[in-house]
Design an enzyme around this catalytic site. Structure first.
Site, short mmCIF file in Angstrom:
data_model
loop_
_atom_site.label_atom_id
_atom_site.label_comp_id
_atom_site.label_asym_id
_atom_site.label_seq_id
_atom_site.Cartn_x
_atom_site.Cartn_y
_atom_site.Cartn_z
N ASP A 1 0.84 -1.21 0.00
CA ASP A 1 0.00 0.00 0.00
C ASP A 1 0.87 1.25 0.00
O ASP A 1 1.60 1.50 0.95
CB ASP A 1 -0.92 0.01 1.23
CG ASP A 1 -1.99 -1.07 1.15
OD1 ASP A 1 -2.13 -1.70 0.07
OD2 ASP A 1 -2.68 -1.29 2.16
N LYS B 1 -0.93 17.03 -14.17
CA LYS B 1 -0.02 16.12 -13.47
C LYS B 1 -0.13 16.42 -11.99
O LYS B 1 -0.01 17.58 -11.58
CB LYS B 1 1.41 16.37 -13.95
CG LYS B 1 2.40 15.40 -13.36
CD LYS B 1 3.80 15.65 -13.85
CE LYS B 1 4.07 14.99 -15.19
NZ LYS B 1 5.46 15.12 -15.62
N GLY C 1 -3.42 -6.15 3.10
CA GLY C 1 -4.14 -7.41 2.87
C GLY C 1 -4.57 -7.95 4.23
O GLY C 1 -3.81 -7.85 5.20
N ASN D 1 -2.32 -8.06 7.70
CA ASN D 1 -2.59 -7.06 8.74
C ASN D 1 -2.91 -7.71 10.07
O ASN D 1 -2.53 -7.19 11.13
CB ASN D 1 -3.72 -6.13 8.31
CG ASN D 1 -3.19 -5.00 7.45
OD1 ASN D 1 -2.00 -4.65 7.53
ND2 ASN D 1 -4.05 -4.43 6.64
N LYS E 1 -16.50 -13.00 11.29
CA LYS E 1 -16.53 -11.61 11.77
C LYS E 1 -17.03 -10.66 10.68
O LYS E 1 -16.28 -9.90 10.09
CB LYS E 1 -15.15 -11.13 12.26
CG LYS E 1 -15.27 -9.85 13.03
CD LYS E 1 -14.36 -8.73 12.57
CE LYS E 1 -14.47 -8.17 11.21
NZ LYS E 1 -15.51 -7.19 10.93
N SER F 1 -19.15 -6.86 13.82
CA SER F 1 -18.49 -5.62 14.25
C SER F 1 -19.33 -4.43 13.84
O SER F 1 -19.91 -4.39 12.74
CB SER F 1 -17.08 -5.54 13.68
OG SER F 1 -17.12 -5.37 12.29
N LEU F 2 -19.43 -3.47 14.76
CA LEU F 2 -20.35 -2.34 14.59
C LEU F 2 -19.63 -1.00 14.69
O LEU F 2 -20.20 -0.03 15.21
CB LEU F 2 -21.46 -2.42 15.65
CG LEU F 2 -22.27 -3.72 15.70
CD1 LEU F 2 -23.10 -3.79 16.98
CD2 LEU F 2 -23.18 -3.84 14.47
N GLY G 1 -18.95 -0.95 18.87
CA GLY G 1 -18.39 -2.20 19.39
C GLY G 1 -18.75 -3.39 18.53
O GLY G 1 -18.58 -3.36 17.32
N ASP H 1 -9.31 -5.63 11.03
CA ASP H 1 -8.18 -6.56 11.14
C ASP H 1 -7.63 -6.59 12.57
O ASP H 1 -7.25 -7.64 13.07
CB ASP H 1 -7.05 -6.14 10.18
CG ASP H 1 -7.48 -6.23 8.72
OD1 ASP H 1 -8.35 -7.06 8.41
OD2 ASP H 1 -6.95 -5.46 7.89
#
Ligand SMILES: Nc1ncnc2c1ncn2[C@@H]1O[C@H](COP(=O)(O)OP(=O)(O)OP(=O)(O)O)[C@@H](O)[C@H]1O
Ligand SMILES: [Mg+2]
Length: 313
Positions: free
Chosen positions: A12, A25, A37, A41, A183, A222-223, A227, A254
């Site tokens: 990355d 440019k 990835g 991670n 997850k 996962s929220l 949480g 991750d």
């Protein structure tokens, strides 16, 4: 032992520029490079938490070499799987005048049959058999959609617990093979069950449906700042995330997976492990882009969460 598997890792590149405009440019600031990835991670975050895992990843071309070098520098145990194509490079550009982030994600190298077969072979050939296998991230073009399902079949032969964090068809097939923990975030869960879901109750019902179908034993939905929901056959619980100052939410998922599996592997009970995962996720958002969680932050947040738990009893 924890093994993470990344079939579509990336290098990355991050940079910034005053303003993003077409046709001209765009003279960007000096770029910095980080490994990317899902599984990679997770391994990097486990390392930052003071634990160890083996990152198994597909690698090709010069970016593959760069990944090798960066993982060495971070002290992440890793093993390359040589593929015929080139590991992708993603680009993240921050526009300084607005703070907006532009993320350019490449699809990844086109896998030929030999590539994904080699990934499975190298997983099967591990001399030290893992207790946890984390399959995370997207599949590259050409890789069969049921690839994670095949990974699950392999891991089951060692009685390893499989944790899957992906989306779309890849997630469908993984769940069909029956895993230990999924997850998804709310959107991924919706996609998996094939209908819209709103609110905790419907999320719980959707997760329970997956458990009853034998597709997974545990679901952690996962929220984000709210949480996560932890759902098993025994019950459902909303575990809150601590309030933190948010710098970048990239990589939070991750870190959540990393904290959870790190804690599970150390023999901690599931609820506590997921709480530690949430602390890791929240510690990650306190840091800039791609920095993942710091151990001190994670431990402090986790201690606060335990205290709040005690106070609430
Ligand atoms: N705004 C926030 N404040 C505190 N904690 C957060 C916040 N956003 C995310 N987190 C932490 O990170 C965890 C995972 O976040 P999230 O639900 O956004 O994962 P995700 O959708 O898989 O993200 P991604 O795949 O983009 O990394 C949450 O459960 C929470 O612990
Ligand atoms: Mg995610």
């Amino acid at each position: 032992m924890i093994v993470t598997l990344t079939v579509n890792p990336s290098v990355d590149a991050s940079t910034s520029i005053e303003k993003v405009v077409p046709d001209h440019k765009l003279r960007c600031r000096e770029a910095s490079y980080k490994p990317g990835g899902g599984g990679i991670n997770v391994s990097r975050a486990i390392r930052r938490l003071g634990g160890e895992s083996l990152a198994l990843y597909a690698s090709g071309g010069l970016h593959g070499q760069l990944l090798h070098h960066m993982l060495e520098q971070e002290g992440v145990r890793h093993q390359e799987i040589r593929i015929s194509g080139q590991t992708r490079e993603n680009l993240i550009v921050v526009e300084e005048s607005t703070g907006q982030q532009f993320r350019f994600d490449m699809p990844g190298p086109h896998f030929i049959e030999g590539d994904w077969l080699q990934c499975l072979e190298q997983l099967k050939a591990l001399t030290e058999k893992p207790t946890y296998v984390v399959a995370s991230g997207s599949l590259p073009p050409g890789c069969p959609a049921d690839f994670y399902g095949r990974v699950v079949e392999t891991a089951k032969q060692w009685n390893a617990r499989v944790i899957v964090d992906t989306s779309g068809e890849a997630l469908q097939y993984a769940a069909d093979a029956g895993v230990y923990l999924l997850k998804p975030n709310a959107r991924e869960l919706e996609e998996l069950v094939g209908h819209g879901i709103a609110g905790d109750e419907e999320l719980k019902a959707a997760a329970l449906e997956l458990i009853e179908q034998g597709r997974t034993e545990v679901v952690v939905v996962s929220l984000g700042g709210q949480g996560a929901l932890l759902i098993t056959r025994e019950g459902c619980e909303h575990l809150n995330a601590p309030e933190v100052q948010v710098l970048s939410v990239v990589g939070a998922g991750d870190s959540l997976v990393a904290g959870t599996v790190y804690s599970l592997e150390r023999g901690r009970p599931l609820r506590e492990a997921v709480q530690f995962g949430i602390a890791s996720g929240s510690a990650a958002v306190m840091n800039p882009e791609r920095e993942l969680c710091k151990r001190e932050d994670t431990e402090r947040l986790f201690a606060e969460m335990k205290e709040a738990d005690e106070a609430g009893r």
